[in-house]
Scaffold this motif. Sequence first.
Motif, PDB file in Angstrom:
ATOM      1  N   LYS A  25      29.690  23.957  84.308  1.00 38.96           N
ATOM      2  CA  LYS A  25      31.128  24.100  84.216  1.00 38.96           C
ATOM      3  C   LYS A  25      31.607  25.139  85.215  1.00 38.96           C
ATOM      4  CE  LYS A  25      31.053  23.065  79.261  1.00 38.96           C
ATOM      5  NZ  LYS A  25      31.384  23.569  77.912  1.00 38.96           N
ATOM      6  N   MET A  26      32.775  24.883  85.796  1.00 38.66           N
ATOM      7  CA  MET A  26      33.306  25.829  86.769  1.00 38.66           C
ATOM      8  C   MET A  26      34.769  26.116  86.483  1.00 38.66           C
ATOM      9  SD  MET A  26      33.395  25.612  90.927  1.00 38.66           S
ATOM     10  CE  MET A  26      33.802  27.060  91.891  1.00 38.66           C
ATOM     11  N   PHE A  27      35.082  27.398  86.486  1.00 38.12           N
ATOM     12  CA  PHE A  27      36.481  27.821  86.526  1.00 38.12           C
ATOM     13  C   PHE A  27      36.524  29.116  87.313  1.00 38.12           C
ATOM     14  CE2 PHE A  27      40.027  30.447  85.144  1.00 38.12           C
ATOM     15  CZ  PHE A  27      41.072  29.608  85.486  1.00 38.12           C
ATOM     16  N   CYS A  28      37.304  29.137  88.376  1.00 36.58           N
ATOM     17  CA  CYS A  28      37.411  30.345  89.200  1.00 36.58           C
ATOM     18  C   CYS A  28      38.772  30.370  89.883  1.00 36.58           C
ATOM     19  CB  CYS A  28      36.292  30.395  90.249  1.00 36.58           C
ATOM     20  SG  CYS A  28      36.301  31.897  91.250  1.00 36.58           S
ATOM     21  N   PHE A  29      39.474  31.487  89.719  1.00 31.02           N
ATOM     22  CA  PHE A  29      40.773  31.607  90.389  1.00 31.02           C
ATOM     23  C   PHE A  29      40.954  33.017  90.956  1.00 31.02           C
ATOM     24  CE2 PHE A  29      43.463  32.665  86.280  1.00 31.02           C
ATOM     25  CZ  PHE A  29      42.528  33.611  85.907  1.00 31.02           C
ATOM     26  N   GLN A  30      39.843  33.599  91.423  1.00 33.49           N
ATOM     27  CA  GLN A  30      39.903  34.993  91.845  1.00 33.49           C
ATOM     28  C   GLN A  30      40.328  35.187  93.301  1.00 33.49           C
ATOM     29  OE1 GLN A  30      36.051  36.800  91.300  1.00 33.49           O
ATOM     30  NE2 GLN A  30      35.148  35.816  93.077  1.00 33.49           N
TER      31      GLN A  30
ATOM     32  N   SER B  66      45.919  27.233  91.487  1.00 32.62           N
ATOM     33  CA  SER B  66      45.756  27.424  90.047  1.00 32.62           C
ATOM     34  C   SER B  66      44.317  27.748  89.645  1.00 32.62           C
ATOM     35  CB  SER B  66      46.223  26.172  89.286  1.00 32.62           C
ATOM     36  OG  SER B  66      45.480  25.040  89.681  1.00 32.62           O
ATOM     37  N   GLY B  67      43.328  27.163  90.323  1.00 35.54           N
ATOM     38  CA  GLY B  67      41.944  27.451  89.982  1.00 35.54           C
ATOM     39  C   GLY B  67      41.009  26.350  90.439  1.00 35.54           C
ATOM     40  N   CYS B  68      39.802  26.739  90.846  1.00 39.58           N
ATOM     41  CA  CYS B  68      38.782  25.773  91.238  1.00 39.58           C
ATOM     42  C   CYS B  68      38.019  25.330  89.996  1.00 39.58           C
ATOM     43  CB  CYS B  68      37.814  26.389  92.260  1.00 39.58           C
ATOM     44  SG  CYS B  68      38.594  26.818  93.841  1.00 39.58           S
ATOM     45  N   THR B  69      38.025  24.033  89.740  1.00 39.86           N
ATOM     46  CA  THR B  69      37.394  23.522  88.523  1.00 39.86           C
ATOM     47  C   THR B  69      36.445  22.364  88.788  1.00 39.86           C
ATOM     48  OG1 THR B  69      39.273  22.022  88.164  1.00 39.86           O
ATOM     49  CG2 THR B  69      39.361  24.177  87.095  1.00 39.86           C
ATOM     50  N   GLY B  70      36.264  21.968  90.040  1.00 40.73           N
ATOM     51  CA  GLY B  70      35.440  20.807  90.345  1.00 40.73           C
ATOM     52  C   GLY B  70      33.982  21.156  90.550  1.00 40.73           C
TER      53      GLY B  70
ATOM     54  N   CYS C 256      35.807  28.234  98.342  1.00 40.44           N
ATOM     55  CA  CYS C 256      34.973  29.151  99.120  1.00 40.44           C
ATOM     56  C   CYS C 256      33.634  28.533  99.486  1.00 40.44           C
ATOM     57  CB  CYS C 256      34.740  30.449  98.358  1.00 40.44           C
ATOM     58  SG  CYS C 256      33.653  30.281  96.914  1.00 40.44           S
ATOM     59  N   GLY C 257      33.249  27.461  98.784  1.00 35.93           N
ATOM     60  CA  GLY C 257      31.985  26.798  99.075  1.00 35.93           C
ATOM     61  C   GLY C 257      30.925  26.964  98.008  1.00 35.93           C
ATOM     62  N   LYS C 258      31.134  27.858  97.050  1.00 34.09           N
ATOM     63  CA  LYS C 258      30.126  28.017  96.004  1.00 34.09           C
ATOM     64  C   LYS C 258      30.184  26.818  95.065  1.00 34.09           C
ATOM     65  CE  LYS C 258      32.874  30.838  92.781  1.00 34.09           C
ATOM     66  NZ  LYS C 258      33.015  32.161  92.168  1.00 34.09           N
ATOM     67  N   ASP C 259      29.001  26.399  94.590  1.00 33.45           N
ATOM     68  CA  ASP C 259      28.969  25.246  93.694  1.00 33.45           C
ATOM     69  C   ASP C 259      29.130  25.698  92.241  1.00 33.45           C
ATOM     70  OD1 ASP C 259      26.467  26.192  92.828  1.00 33.45           O
ATOM     71  OD2 ASP C 259      25.370  24.872  94.192  1.00 33.45           O
ATOM     72  N   ALA C 260      29.251  24.720  91.352  1.00 36.94           N
ATOM     73  CA  ALA C 260      29.529  25.012  89.950  1.00 36.94           C
ATOM     74  C   ALA C 260      28.399  25.803  89.294  1.00 36.94           C
ATOM     75  CB  ALA C 260      29.771  23.710  89.190  1.00 36.94           C
ATOM     76  N   GLN C 261      27.155  25.548  89.692  1.00 36.05           N
ATOM     77  CA  GLN C 261      26.039  26.301  89.128  1.00 36.05           C
ATOM     78  C   GLN C 261      26.138  27.782  89.489  1.00 36.05           C
ATOM     79  OE1 GLN C 261      22.162  25.519  90.771  1.00 36.05           O
ATOM     80  NE2 GLN C 261      21.082  26.539  89.094  1.00 36.05           N
ATOM     81  N   THR C 262      26.426  28.045  90.759  1.00 33.24           N
ATOM     82  CA  THR C 262      26.563  29.433  91.201  1.00 33.24           C
ATOM     83  C   THR C 262      27.716  30.112  90.480  1.00 33.24           C
ATOM     84  OG1 THR C 262      25.707  28.840  93.387  1.00 33.24           O
ATOM     85  CG2 THR C 262      26.910  30.909  93.216  1.00 33.24           C
ATOM     86  N   SER C 263      28.829  29.398  90.324  1.00 38.74           N
ATOM     87  CA  SER C 263      29.986  29.945  89.631  1.00 38.74           C
ATOM     88  C   SER C 263      29.643  30.277  88.181  1.00 38.74           C
ATOM     89  CB  SER C 263      31.144  28.948  89.683  1.00 38.74           C
ATOM     90  OG  SER C 263      32.267  29.439  88.998  1.00 38.74           O
ATOM     91  N   GLU C 264      28.928  29.366  87.526  1.00 43.98           N
ATOM     92  CA  GLU C 264      28.547  29.594  86.131  1.00 43.98           C
ATOM     93  C   GLU C 264      27.617  30.798  86.013  1.00 43.98           C
ATOM     94  OE1 GLU C 264      26.465  27.262  82.362  1.00 43.98           O
ATOM     95  OE2 GLU C 264      26.633  26.275  84.304  1.00 43.98           O
ATOM     96  N   LEU C 265      26.701  30.928  86.959  1.00 45.79           N
ATOM     97  CA  LEU C 265      25.783  32.067  86.926  1.00 45.79           C
ATOM     98  C   LEU C 265      26.526  33.379  87.192  1.00 45.79           C
ATOM     99  CD1 LEU C 265      22.678  30.555  88.760  1.00 45.79           C
ATOM    100  CD2 LEU C 265      22.745  31.407  86.403  1.00 45.79           C
ATOM    101  N   GLN C 266      27.531  33.342  88.044  1.00 48.85           N
ATOM    102  CA  GLN C 266      28.330  34.538  88.267  1.00 48.85           C
ATOM    103  C   GLN C 266      29.077  34.940  87.001  1.00 48.85           C
ATOM    104  OE1 GLN C 266      30.758  33.909  91.767  1.00 48.85           O
ATOM    105  NE2 GLN C 266      29.047  34.259  93.170  1.00 48.85           N
ATOM    106  N   ASP C 267      29.545  33.945  86.249  1.00 43.89           N
ATOM    107  CA  ASP C 267      30.153  34.243  84.954  1.00 43.89           C
ATOM    108  C   ASP C 267      29.127  34.852  84.003  1.00 43.89           C
ATOM    109  OD1 ASP C 267      32.709  33.541  85.563  1.00 43.89           O
ATOM    110  OD2 ASP C 267      32.814  31.784  84.243  1.00 43.89           O
ATOM    111  N   GLN C 268      27.920  34.312  83.996  1.00 46.01           N
ATOM    112  CA  GLN C 268      26.875  34.867  83.127  1.00 46.01           C
ATOM    113  C   GLN C 268      26.564  36.308  83.520  1.00 46.01           C
ATOM    114  OE1 GLN C 268      23.388  32.344  82.889  1.00 46.01           O
ATOM    115  NE2 GLN C 268      24.614  30.503  82.591  1.00 46.01           N
TER     116      GLN C 268
END
Length: 530
Positions: free
Chosen positions: A4-9, A17-21, A26-38
């Motif tokens: 899952k991805m949600f990022c609007f920083q 509004s936010g990257c959700t795909g 910026c080029g980061k994928d959803a896995q990287t985004s999720e790990l950054q949230d973790q």
Amino acid sequence: MDHKMFCFQCEQTAGCSGCTGAAGVCGKDAQTSELQDQLTGALIGLARSSEGNQRTESTDRAMLSGLFTTVTNVNFDPETIKEQIGLVHREREALVPLCSGCASSCGRNDDYDMADLWEEQEDIRSLKSLILFGLRGMAAYAYHAMVLGYSDPEVNRFFYEGMASIGYDLPQDKLLAMALKLGEVNLRCMELLDQANTETFGHPSPETVSFKVEKGPFIVITGHDLYDLKLLLEQTKDQGIHIYTHGEMLPAHAYPELKKYSHLKGNFGTAWQNQQKEFDSIPAPVLFTTNCLMPVKPSYADRVFTTEVVSYPGMVHIGEDKDFTPVIKKALELGGYSEDREFTGINGGNSTVTGFGHNAVLSAADTVVNAVKDGDISHFFLVGGCDGAHKERSYYTDFVKQAPKDSVILTLACGKYRFHDMDLGQIRGLPRIMDMGQCNDAYSAIRTAQALAEAFSCGINDLPLTLVLSWYEQKAVCILLTLLHLGMKDIYLGPKLPAFLSEGVLDILVKEYRIHPVTDPESDLNEILH
């Protein structure tokens, strides 16, 4: 596995509004985004665990490096983010060893679930995001100071206070107060980094920097870390390799302890968003020391090296030993250009001038004050901040072009690449464009403004000074909070407002601080000057 991805920083977030795909702008994928949230959730857990417990230098380093890792365009590598999460967990267990393995969910032995933040009531989510993103930006500054051996216990302590506040159920007024306190602490953090840089490398002084690349092997170094540049200069000394700065590293040419190296030659390229085109065919390696890394194209992947918290899958990473031998070998192997190559800035200039830090500007304070009193200088504009790819950013170029000929343009960060190679002439021997340095050198702009206010016996908001700022990522957020803490009003902000600002929070900023979204240069100049 689906992620899952949600990022609007950042400023370029999808649809404003936010990257959700599957991947962010910026080029980061959803896995990287999720790990950054973790990782962020783990840091909030670490902050809550620190309450009443004795932190160590190791704990602080984990907090700063973890926050820095989540800044936009820093780390695209899931494996290194996982390692960072593990490090944070080990630090938390060291803080509260009796809690390890306990099943009680008291907030002292578990990570915060970032889904709770993204699903908060709109204004609460907005304020907590403002705090989180500001802390990420401030962590970058504190990290750079720490690398040089400088730290402040109160600055470090506040990271835990601020991160813990995100995990607690606090009312809107307390969150707003926390955001403004972040601005206050960031002022001290920028002062600390200024002290670290100037005591280590000397006070910057104006220096003309060429865009020409001389024949022979060379290395391009980008980012913000002056210490990495110092180490690279030492390791390449007498090896026939030229060093060129890129992006936010340009102001390095103004520091006495760096410009004394004769093989620090000039600056290559423009701002970060153009790197995929500019790095595509150069016969030289590129060393990334901090953020502003874009997804690396295959055409130059074998020439990209990273260090510190920057990481990208498949790229050679220079570890804590700071042995740049792989970069040096690649430079010698590629050989550089066979003949000198002339390059220009966006506006056709073949050089620029940097180094107008607070020490340099205030040394000419009498000239500046008299020029204002005599009517030779009508207005100061601080036009700077982050650059980016959107076409709306031509606003800043046009603004500078249309500014009155008796005005002075102060600038900083990579937003200056839009116009810094223009020749706008001089006023009483002072250039009309003065580059004050990197984004953190907003501290120099603040020091200069305070000194001018003192000289004219007025408040900062009474000066003929207007801030026209461009933002992209989280360091711009903490700087804006510092300006609000100082009570600065009538700031023009663009090219568009942050997606994480709710209508309710934006309404507060507009009413209390008169934040102006930029419109068009002619209209904004007319509003400012009349």
